[in-house]
Structure formats: C-alpha cells, structure tokens
Design an enzyme around this catalytic site. Sequence first.
Site, PDB file in Angstrom:
ATOM      1  N   LYS A  12       0.743  -1.110   0.127  1.00 46.10           N
ATOM      2  CA  LYS A  12      -0.118   0.212   0.030  1.00 46.10           C
ATOM      3  C   LYS A  12       0.784   1.257  -0.092  1.00 46.10           C
ATOM      4  O   LYS A  12       0.369   2.292  -0.266  1.00 46.10           O
ATOM      5  CB  LYS A  12      -0.926   0.063   0.959  1.00 46.10           C
ATOM      6  CG  LYS A  12      -0.350   0.183   2.526  1.00 46.10           C
ATOM      7  CD  LYS A  12      -1.479   0.516   3.392  1.00 46.10           C
ATOM      8  CE  LYS A  12      -0.767   0.222   5.031  1.00 46.10           C
ATOM      9  NZ  LYS A  12       0.211   1.051   5.067  1.00 46.10           N
ATOM     10  N   LYS A  61      19.155   2.686  12.376  1.00 53.15           N
ATOM     11  CA  LYS A  61      20.526   2.466  12.307  1.00 53.15           C
ATOM     12  C   LYS A  61      21.422   3.389  11.786  1.00 53.15           C
ATOM     13  O   LYS A  61      22.720   3.660  12.140  1.00 53.15           O
ATOM     14  CB  LYS A  61      20.832   1.044  11.567  1.00 53.15           C
ATOM     15  CG  LYS A  61      20.777  -0.154  12.565  1.00 53.15           C
ATOM     16  CD  LYS A  61      19.550  -0.515  13.268  1.00 53.15           C
ATOM     17  CE  LYS A  61      18.896   0.028  14.606  1.00 53.15           C
ATOM     18  NZ  LYS A  61      17.588  -0.307  14.832  1.00 53.15           N
ATOM     19  N   SER A  85       2.816  -4.081  11.503  1.00 51.52           N
ATOM     20  CA  SER A  85       2.506  -3.488  12.535  1.00 51.52           C
ATOM     21  C   SER A  85       2.464  -2.016  12.565  1.00 51.52           C
ATOM     22  O   SER A  85       3.274  -1.488  11.604  1.00 51.52           O
ATOM     23  CB  SER A  85       3.198  -3.962  13.757  1.00 51.52           C
ATOM     24  OG  SER A  85       4.620  -3.772  13.490  1.00 51.52           O
ATOM     25  N   GLY A  88      12.631   3.368  22.149  1.00 42.94           N
ATOM     26  CA  GLY A  88      12.835   4.520  23.222  1.00 42.94           C
ATOM     27  C   GLY A  88      14.329   4.540  23.498  1.00 42.94           C
ATOM     28  O   GLY A  88      14.973   5.862  23.319  1.00 42.94           O
ATOM     29  N   LEU A  89      15.002   3.596  23.667  1.00 37.92           N
ATOM     30  CA  LEU A  89      16.490   3.696  23.918  1.00 37.92           C
ATOM     31  C   LEU A  89      17.366   3.936  22.732  1.00 37.92           C
ATOM     32  O   LEU A  89      18.322   4.420  22.997  1.00 37.92           O
ATOM     33  CB  LEU A  89      17.024   2.452  24.691  1.00 37.92           C
ATOM     34  CG  LEU A  89      16.126   2.080  25.931  1.00 37.92           C
ATOM     35  CD1 LEU A  89      16.888   0.875  26.727  1.00 37.92           C
ATOM     36  CD2 LEU A  89      16.502   3.282  26.985  1.00 37.92           C
ATOM     37  N   ASP A 137       4.895  -9.367  11.825  1.00 31.98           N
ATOM     38  CA  ASP A 137       4.274  -8.613  12.845  1.00 31.98           C
ATOM     39  C   ASP A 137       2.843  -8.794  13.131  1.00 31.98           C
ATOM     40  O   ASP A 137       2.388  -8.631  14.263  1.00 31.98           O
ATOM     41  CB  ASP A 137       4.740  -7.065  12.713  1.00 31.98           C
ATOM     42  CG  ASP A 137       6.026  -6.746  13.081  1.00 31.98           C
ATOM     43  OD1 ASP A 137       6.781  -7.808  13.394  1.00 31.98           O
ATOM     44  OD2 ASP A 137       6.229  -5.572  13.477  1.00 31.98           O
ATOM     45  N   HIS A 148      42.304 -14.106  18.178  1.00 32.12           N
ATOM     46  CA  HIS A 148      43.043 -13.033  19.245  1.00 32.12           C
ATOM     47  C   HIS A 148      43.624 -11.917  18.298  1.00 32.12           C
ATOM     48  O   HIS A 148      44.111 -12.073  17.426  1.00 32.12           O
ATOM     49  CB  HIS A 148      43.889 -13.864  19.854  1.00 32.12           C
ATOM     50  CG  HIS A 148      44.773 -12.627  21.002  1.00 32.12           C
ATOM     51  ND1 HIS A 148      43.820 -12.334  21.964  1.00 32.12           N
ATOM     52  CD2 HIS A 148      45.811 -12.253  21.000  1.00 32.12           C
ATOM     53  CE1 HIS A 148      44.744 -11.343  22.788  1.00 32.12           C
ATOM     54  NE2 HIS A 148      45.644 -11.253  22.037  1.00 32.12           N
TER      55      HIS A 148
HETATM   56  P1  NAD Z   1       9.048  -2.320  23.426  1.00 31.41           P
HETATM   57  O1  NAD Z   1       8.085  -3.281  23.748  1.00 31.41           O
HETATM   58  O2  NAD Z   1      10.537  -2.571  23.145  1.00 31.41           O
HETATM   59  O3  NAD Z   1       9.258  -1.497  24.485  1.00 31.41           O
HETATM   60  C1  NAD Z   1       7.999  -0.678  24.902  1.00 31.41           C
HETATM   61  C2  NAD Z   1       8.427  -0.216  26.409  1.00 31.41           C
HETATM   62  O4  NAD Z   1       7.363   0.647  26.604  1.00 31.41           O
HETATM   63  C3  NAD Z   1       8.336  -1.422  27.207  1.00 31.41           C
HETATM   64  O5  NAD Z   1       9.471  -1.277  28.143  1.00 31.41           O
HETATM   65  C4  NAD Z   1       7.047  -0.889  28.267  1.00 31.41           C
HETATM   66  O6  NAD Z   1       7.420  -1.681  29.567  1.00 31.41           O
HETATM   67  C5  NAD Z   1       7.039   0.410  27.994  1.00 31.41           C
HETATM   68  N1  NAD Z   1       5.735   0.900  28.262  1.00 31.41           N
HETATM   69  C6  NAD Z   1       4.481   0.537  27.781  1.00 31.41           C
HETATM   70  N2  NAD Z   1       3.712   1.015  28.138  1.00 31.41           N
HETATM   71  C7  NAD Z   1       4.055   2.373  28.680  1.00 31.41           C
HETATM   72  C8  NAD Z   1       3.529   3.429  29.563  1.00 31.41           C
HETATM   73  N3  NAD Z   1       2.002   3.750  29.268  1.00 31.41           N
HETATM   74  N4  NAD Z   1       4.236   4.284  30.008  1.00 31.41           N
HETATM   75  C9  NAD Z   1       5.578   4.002  30.132  1.00 31.41           C
HETATM   76  N5  NAD Z   1       6.083   3.038  29.744  1.00 31.41           N
HETATM   77  C10 NAD Z   1       5.450   1.980  28.884  1.00 31.41           C
HETATM   78  O7  NAD Z   1       8.474  -1.454  22.075  1.00 31.41           O
HETATM   79  P2  NAD Z   1       8.943  -0.089  21.221  1.00 31.41           P
HETATM   80  O8  NAD Z   1      10.354   0.072  21.802  1.00 31.41           O
HETATM   81  O9  NAD Z   1       8.024   0.659  20.975  1.00 31.41           O
HETATM   82  O10 NAD Z   1       9.412  -1.057  19.861  1.00 31.41           O
HETATM   83  C11 NAD Z   1       8.299  -1.748  18.977  1.00 31.41           C
HETATM   84  C12 NAD Z   1       8.688  -3.024  18.596  1.00 31.41           C
HETATM   85  O11 NAD Z   1       9.411  -2.674  17.370  1.00 31.41           O
HETATM   86  C13 NAD Z   1       9.117  -3.841  19.514  1.00 31.41           C
HETATM   87  O12 NAD Z   1       8.301  -5.043  19.636  1.00 31.41           O
HETATM   88  C14 NAD Z   1      10.302  -4.127  18.846  1.00 31.41           C
HETATM   89  O13 NAD Z   1      10.330  -5.765  18.549  1.00 31.41           O
HETATM   90  C15 NAD Z   1      10.508  -3.472  17.348  1.00 31.41           C
HETATM   91  N6  NAD Z   1      12.077  -2.979  17.240  1.00 31.41           N
HETATM   92  C16 NAD Z   1      12.893  -3.623  17.247  1.00 31.41           C
HETATM   93  C17 NAD Z   1      14.202  -3.018  17.149  1.00 31.41           C
HETATM   94  C18 NAD Z   1      15.295  -3.681  17.238  1.00 31.41           C
HETATM   95  O14 NAD Z   1      15.504  -5.060  16.724  1.00 31.41           O
HETATM   96  N7  NAD Z   1      16.461  -3.213  17.567  1.00 31.41           N
HETATM   97  C19 NAD Z   1      14.229  -1.590  17.107  1.00 31.41           C
HETATM   98  C20 NAD Z   1      12.922  -0.894  17.183  1.00 31.41           C
HETATM   99  C21 NAD Z   1      11.931  -1.504  17.136  1.00 31.41           C
END
Ligand code: NAD
Length: 461
Positions: free
Chosen positions: A35, A52, A142, A182-183, A308, A440
């Site tokens: 789409k 990345k 998703s 987030g991180l 997803d 090594h």
């Molecule tokens: P995530 O599930 O990794 O993290 C979501 C975080 O938000 C969790 O720690 C959860 O406890 C917290 N949370 C949920 N509701 C909340 C609230 N109301 N207030 C505060 N914290 C809350 O989800 P994401 O970081 O949004 O990523 C989404 C998806 O995308 C993930 O399932 C992941 O598999 C995928 N993704 C993967 C990668 C990777 O492989 N490096 C990178 C980005 C995204």
Amino acid sequence: MEKNFDLVVIGAGPAGYVAAIRAAQLGMKVACVEKDKTLGGTCLNVGCIPSKALLESSEIYARTAKELGDHGIQVNGLSLDLQRFMGRKDQVVKRLTGGVAMLFKKNKIEPVLGAAQIHQDKTVVVGDAKLSAKNIILATGSVSANLPGFDVDNERIVDSTGALSLQQIPKKMIVIGGGYIGLEMGSVYSRLGSEVLVLEALDRIVPMMDLELGQAFQKILERQGIQFRLSASVKKGEVHGDSVEVTFETEGKEGKITVDVVLVAVGRKPYTGGLGLKEAGIETDAKGFIAIDEKFQTTLSGVYAVGDCVRGPMLAHKASEEGIAVVESLAGQAGHVNYQAIPAIVYTWPEVASVGMTEEEAKAKGIDYKAFKFPFLANGRALAMGYRDGFVKLIADKKTDRLLGAHILGPRASDMIAEMVLAIEFSASAEDIARTCHAHPTLSEAVKEAALGLGSGTIHI
Ligand code: NAD
C-alpha cells in the site's frame, strides 16, 4: 481485469518481500501487493534501517566530541549539519528500498502498489485489479501503539516515524517507554545534545532482556547522560506552542515536566486495516493478531500469515524466517522456524544482544542451570578500543551443559550474538564453545571465556 498467480503476498516488508523472493526462486508465479509508495515495509522505510543510519552518524559525532581526546586526536570546531545528517539516512533508505524493487524485477515478481482487500474465494482486490491465487500470504506488519492522553502530531509528540525526521535537535526530550525504540532513538538525540528523560512503566528497562543485563545497561546509559524514571505512570501530554507538558506519577507523587519533544515508544500493534479479514472468514485474536496454526495457516484454507501481524517478537528477522518457512512448506519442503534461536538486539552504544533463555526464565521453568559472566574489562581488544563496560553472560543446563541462553552487553554485540544463535541452533554445549578457537585479539574471545567459566575455568580472570 483478473490475473492469476501461484502466490499473492500482501505486504512488502521483511516478511512479505523475502517470502515473495524465495517463492519466485522456487518457481512460483508471484505478485506482491504494497500500500505504500516504496517497497521494504516499516523496517526499510521507517524502522530498522533509518534508525541504524542515525545511530551510526550520532555515534560518530558523540565519540568524536567525547572520546577522541583519549586517543590523542584533537578536533577543533566540531559541528553538526542536521539536514545532511538526516539526508544521509534518507539516501540509505532510498538505496535499500530501490534494491528490493530491483530484486523483484530480477525474480520476475509483480509489484502491485495499492491497498489490498482479500475475499473468501482467495482473490485479492487492489483498486481496479483483481488477483486470484492458489495461496495468499498476509504480511501486513504493525503500527505504533497509541498511548491514551498523547496525541501524536509528529512535531511535538512523535512516534518512531516522527523521531526519525526531527527538524531541530530538542533541548529537552521525554521518551515514554524504555524498550527498543525508546533507547535507540533516545540515544540518538542524547548524543546530539538533547537532555533525555525516559519514563518507563515497569521497574526495569528492556523488559524482554535478562534482568542483570538490563540493570547494567541502564547504568551505562545513565553515565552517558540519559535519565530514567522507572515505575512511572504517564498521564497526559499537552502541547502549548513549542513545548509539551507531560504529567506523570512516580512513587505516588505527581510530577509535571515541560520539554520540546515527547517520543511515544510503548510498543506496536498488528496492522490489518482494510483487508476485510472478518468478511473473508479470517479470525484475529483479542489483541488483533491474525490467528494461525503451526503451519502459519489462518482460519481460511490456503491463506497464511507471517511477521508482525501474527504472535511472537516483532522483529524483522523473525518475520523473514516465517515468510521463508511458509513458502518452503508450500513447495513441499520442510519449512520451520526455531523460536528458541531468534536473536534480539538493541543497537545502542554499547549494544545489547540476546538469544534463548534469560536467567529469570530458566529459574521460572525450574531448570537446574549454571550461569557465568565474563567482563569486557578483561578482554584485550575491548581495552584497545577504549571500552571497559559490559559482559558476556551465558546460561547452560547444569546436567547436560547445553547452552540455553546468551546475553551480551558490549560493543558490536549484534555481530557477536550470531555465534551464540548458531550454538543454540546446533544444540551446542558450553564446552563446544569453549573448545572452539576464537581469534585473538577479538571481542569474541569474551564468549569463549564465558563458556570456559561454565566449565574448566577462565584464563583471563
Ligand atoms: P518495546 O516493547 O520494545 O518497549 C516498550 C516499552 O514501553 C516497554 O519497556 C514497556 O514496559 C513500556 N511501556 C508500555 N506502556 C507504557 C506506558 N504507558 N508508560 C511508560 N512505559 C510504557 O516497544 P518499542 O520500543 O515501541 O518497539 C516496538 C517494536 O518494534 C518492538 O516490539 C520491537 O520488537 C520492534 N523494534 C525492534 C528494534 C530492534 O530490533 N533493535 C528496534 C526498534 C523496534
């Protein structure tokens, strides 16, 4: 106009485009409906790849600013051109999505751009076009989950897509959710100078990872300047002109913080909008995931779903494996996915990578296990790189010595985890890993040492 295919794949993300290519390689006549304007799905367009690219650029910037002095390198007048910084990411995306289009051409896959609707007679309607198929794969992916009280406008309150294209570096930023997005995106803007505060609902970050690893990871991120409030209950975000006031509660006390940008990263939900699943007799579960059996078949015979939009970790590589498994089964081969051997990685600095059981899972399952941690502090290559944090943690069955899980916090953990995935895939014992010669000086020697730690003993600690 009706066209006939052996396989119609709906969705051209890592689940769909990979399935389409393998199906064409196996001799099927394939169409792939998408789409969006470009192929590649969330991963290539607004997910894994652009994030990345930004992580790479921001890492170079931050290390140049903070660490080059330690190497005796002096840089004067360091500055950042945000437009070029973002432009590079767009170029990377363009190249890769264009690459998928070329692969489709090479494999004679018909791309059909438009939103698909599926019918019970296994036809797929896309605008004026009608595609009929022996088999159909749904790989629709998703979308970001909503957070009540936060209206994403992708300017002040952004989701993962908006976070990839900010026009200015925020002075202050709140990230809601201490998971993958987030991180990673929090790290990008923290490296560029933003004051980043992560509000996490649980009492820990990266809840999908080993707890000990997550705690050590948080300490490192804190040293880099990212702040955390755990067990936070986030109430609302109100946009006032150029800022957002975020109301949240921690330890029973309500707080308000005003920032320039809020990133909502609280997970993703399956996307099946407009497909007409219900009318076609395809069931979804309470969370909206398409219901499938062990062969990925939906409740409509000959229609499969992967990635997803079905249960399991929302990871691109899991999605691709599932797409290939379905297609190979359709071709009479043994399509199979080993869910015990799916790596998970957070691409920060350091990286966090994990496969198999966490220590908490092993405990909860009542497994008689052994665990060992080898620190990068005792690894020559890490020291040469100027890196002293993190560790390789291995978990093995105490009786059989079989590797159950591997958890790495360190530079390039994303590459090192591949060896551990292979070890789990081949049911290796810790001794197998310990007896394998590792070059090594490499970071991967920490893996060997951790395996030695589970058996005959380490050399370097
Ligand atoms: P995530 O599930 O990794 O993290 C979501 C975080 O938000 C969790 O720690 C959860 O406890 C917290 N949370 C949920 N509701 C909340 C609230 N109301 N207030 C505060 N914290 C809350 O989800 P994401 O970081 O949004 O990523 C989404 C998806 O995308 C993930 O399932 C992941 O598999 C995928 N993704 C993967 C990668 C990777 O492989 N490096 C990178 C980005 C995204």
